[in-house]
Motif scaffolding. Structure first.
Motif, mmCIF file in Angstrom:
data_model
loop_
_atom_site.group_PDB
_atom_site.id
_atom_site.type_symbol
_atom_site.label_atom_id
_atom_site.label_comp_id
_atom_site.label_asym_id
_atom_site.label_seq_id
_atom_site.Cartn_x
_atom_site.Cartn_y
_atom_site.Cartn_z
ATOM 1 N N GLY A 21 -5.636 12.808 4.216
ATOM 2 C CA GLY A 21 -6.438 11.588 4.078
ATOM 3 C C GLY A 21 -7.923 11.886 3.985
ATOM 4 O O GLY A 21 -8.744 10.978 3.927
ATOM 5 N N LYS A 23 -10.789 12.718 1.923
ATOM 6 C CA LYS A 23 -11.098 12.702 0.487
ATOM 7 C C LYS A 23 -12.055 13.818 0.079
ATOM 8 O O LYS A 23 -12.140 14.155 -1.095
ATOM 9 C CB LYS A 23 -11.695 11.344 0.112
ATOM 10 C CG LYS A 23 -10.704 10.203 0.254
ATOM 11 C CD LYS A 23 -11.375 8.866 0.029
ATOM 12 C CE LYS A 23 -10.379 7.729 0.203
ATOM 13 N NZ LYS A 23 -11.002 6.413 0.073
ATOM 14 N N CYS A 42 -2.033 3.917 -14.442
ATOM 15 C CA CYS A 42 -2.662 4.821 -13.463
ATOM 16 C C CYS A 42 -3.902 4.123 -12.910
ATOM 17 O O CYS A 42 -4.972 4.158 -13.525
ATOM 18 C CB CYS A 42 -3.055 6.136 -14.127
ATOM 19 S SG CYS A 42 -1.653 7.059 -14.707
ATOM 20 N N HIS A 43 -3.760 3.459 -11.788
ATOM 21 C CA HIS A 43 -4.856 2.633 -11.285
ATOM 22 C C HIS A 43 -5.712 3.338 -10.242
ATOM 23 O O HIS A 43 -6.923 3.257 -10.277
ATOM 24 C CB HIS A 43 -4.302 1.336 -10.681
ATOM 25 C CG HIS A 43 -3.457 0.560 -11.642
ATOM 26 N ND1 HIS A 43 -2.497 -0.334 -11.243
ATOM 27 C CD2 HIS A 43 -3.422 0.551 -12.990
ATOM 28 C CE1 HIS A 43 -1.913 -0.859 -12.301
ATOM 29 N NE2 HIS A 43 -2.447 -0.333 -13.364
ATOM 30 N N TRP A 44 -5.063 4.002 -9.317
ATOM 31 C CA TRP A 44 -5.786 4.565 -8.172
ATOM 32 C C TRP A 44 -5.438 6.051 -8.032
ATOM 33 O O TRP A 44 -4.278 6.431 -8.213
ATOM 34 C CB TRP A 44 -5.425 3.828 -6.870
ATOM 35 C CG TRP A 44 -5.387 2.349 -7.009
ATOM 36 C CD1 TRP A 44 -4.286 1.553 -7.014
ATOM 37 C CD2 TRP A 44 -6.518 1.460 -7.199
ATOM 38 N NE1 TRP A 44 -4.663 0.239 -7.184
ATOM 39 C CE2 TRP A 44 -6.020 0.157 -7.303
ATOM 40 C CE3 TRP A 44 -7.894 1.659 -7.287
ATOM 41 C CZ2 TRP A 44 -6.849 -0.948 -7.491
ATOM 42 C CZ3 TRP A 44 -8.711 0.561 -7.479
ATOM 43 C CH2 TRP A 44 -8.198 -0.711 -7.573
ATOM 44 N N THR A 45 -6.397 6.858 -7.618
ATOM 45 C CA THR A 45 -6.139 8.297 -7.494
ATOM 46 C C THR A 45 -5.105 8.592 -6.404
ATOM 47 O O THR A 45 -4.346 9.542 -6.513
ATOM 48 C CB THR A 45 -7.428 9.072 -7.188
ATOM 49 O OG1 THR A 45 -8.115 8.424 -6.126
ATOM 50 C CG2 THR A 45 -8.334 9.143 -8.402
ATOM 51 N N TYR A 46 -5.081 7.743 -5.369
ATOM 52 C CA TYR A 46 -4.124 8.035 -4.292
ATOM 53 C C TYR A 46 -2.685 7.941 -4.784
ATOM 54 O O TYR A 46 -1.794 8.592 -4.235
ATOM 55 C CB TYR A 46 -4.354 7.144 -3.064
ATOM 56 C CG TYR A 46 -3.990 5.686 -3.230
ATOM 57 C CD1 TYR A 46 -2.666 5.258 -3.187
ATOM 58 C CD2 TYR A 46 -4.974 4.727 -3.417
ATOM 59 C CE1 TYR A 46 -2.345 3.916 -3.336
ATOM 60 C CE2 TYR A 46 -4.656 3.390 -3.559
ATOM 61 C CZ TYR A 46 -3.345 2.985 -3.530
ATOM 62 O OH TYR A 46 -3.011 1.665 -3.680
ATOM 63 N N ASP A 50 -0.211 10.805 -4.021
ATOM 64 C CA ASP A 50 1.046 10.555 -3.298
ATOM 65 C C ASP A 50 2.239 11.111 -4.088
ATOM 66 O O ASP A 50 3.175 11.679 -3.521
ATOM 67 C CB ASP A 50 1.250 9.049 -3.059
ATOM 68 C CG ASP A 50 0.305 8.503 -1.986
ATOM 69 O OD1 ASP A 50 -0.393 9.310 -1.334
ATOM 70 O OD2 ASP A 50 0.249 7.265 -1.808
#
Lengths: 124, 228
Positions: A21, A23, A42-46, A50
């Motif tokens: 967690g 960054k 593909c919206h968020w890098t997490y 994940d």
């Protein structure tokens, strides 16, 4: 050469960084980040991070050790599933083994991974 | 050690409502960090935050700081917020820390509360929890008088967040005249005129609902002159 199992030590180190967690331990290559951003869904890098974590924590995931990169550290590329799609991933585990650079997380631009390519021209 | 940085333009792709296409492209400036070991520019946490906050704003998602502000408005814990929206403590904590983002569908509900379009009592009722009795005007009392009493007592304890929440909750159902009267009485009862004036200046933040609209657009002026 065929794909091989990605070494457990590399996977464990990368998964620990992804799961931390923190960054500040994860950097993205600008071109890889742009490709990820431009991919619909593909919206968020997490989400990519994940998916990397999930793939690398499966038993015996396979990929290729990328040997042509001049950057210090250990790089593997592999195909993984992202929201039901085949994606190409490439991650560098840095020399301190506590930070990573994500070079790729996008639909494959080539059919084969680095080690499956036969000639030098193909590898470029 | 000083990190070498440079600024670069980055195209943020705003997803469409279905989430499968791109509705809009927005250019933002992001910092790139020079990495001496790998000899290349990299995108770090700060740049990713700029990209993703831009995307969240364009998607209408509340930002982590706004989620925290909402929770603090009601003096709730992250666990309580997770229970209120029936998403679990872990999800709420991840949203508030920016580690994850809420989906568009749950964001609709959270934003409705944030903007005062729905009451917290409604959500509490749906979650099977007791309503916030402390914020209800006793039936026998006049609203303006009760507001003055409650708010002045709240200010006396310097619990500004609670006072804000109190006014916010009450104003949704009350007419402007009783609200103004309540403010005026408060000014006489408390020693916090400065804070009251600050309230007037920040009504848009304090009253995101219809009450805020009334203050902004219907020329209700609570100044030291009118209070006096």
């Amino acid at each position: 050469m065929a794909q091989q199992e990605i070494p457990a030590q590399w996977r464990n180190d990368v998964c620990a960084i992804l799961a931390s967690g923190d960054k500040s331990l994860i950097h993205w290559d600008p071109l890889g980040r742009k490709r990820y951003e431009a991919t619909p869904g593909c919206h968020w890098t997490y989400e990519a991070q994940d998916a990397f974590g999930y793939f690398l924590s499966q038993p015996c995931p396979t990929g290729c050790h990328v040997l042509t990169m001049e950057t210090p550290g250990e790089t593997y590329d592999f195909f993984f599933q992202f929201k039901g799609q085949k994606f190409y991933g490439k991650i560098l585990l840095r020399t301190d083994r506590r930070r990573i650079i994500i070079f790729s997380a996008h639909p494959p631009l080539k059919e084969k991974l680095f080690c499956e390519m036969d000639d030098e021209e193909e590898k470029k | 050690m000083n990190m070498k940085t440079k600024t670069e333009e980055f195209e943020v792709c705003i997803p469409d409502l279905a989430g499968t296409g791109i509705a809009e492209r927005v250019m933002v400036k992001i910092p790139l960090e020079w990495d001496e070991e790998v000899k290349q520019w990299l995108i770090g946490a700060e740049a990713n935050q700029i990209i993703e906050d831009t995307k969240a704003r364009h998607m209408g998602l509340l930002l982590p700081a706004q989620l925290k502000e909402l929770r603090e408005r009601y003096d709730y814990t992250q666990k309580e917020m997770g229970e209120l929206f029936q998403v679990g403590e872990k999800s709420w904590t991840r949203w508030e820390s920016g580690k994850h983002r809420p989906s568009r569908s749950i964001n609709l509900l959270v934003r409705a509360l944030y903007e005062g379009e729905i009451s917290i009592d409604y959500l509490l009722k749906r979650a099977g929890k007791p309503q916030r009795e402390a914020f209800r005007v006793p039936g026998s009392k006049n609203f303006a008088g009760w507001l003055a009493e409650a708010f002045a007592s709240s200010l006396a304890t310097t619990n500004w967040a609670e006072s804000t929440a109190l006014i916010y909750c009450l104003s949704a159902d009350q007419g402007k005249s009783s609200l103004v009267e309540g403010f005026a009485r408060m000014a006489f009862q408390s020693k916090h005129q400065g804070m009251l004036l600050e309230t007037r200046e920040t009504t848009r933040c304090l009253f995101p609902s219809k009450a805020g609209h009334r203050f902004e657009h219907e020329n209700i002026n609570i100044s030291s002159q009118t209070i006096a």
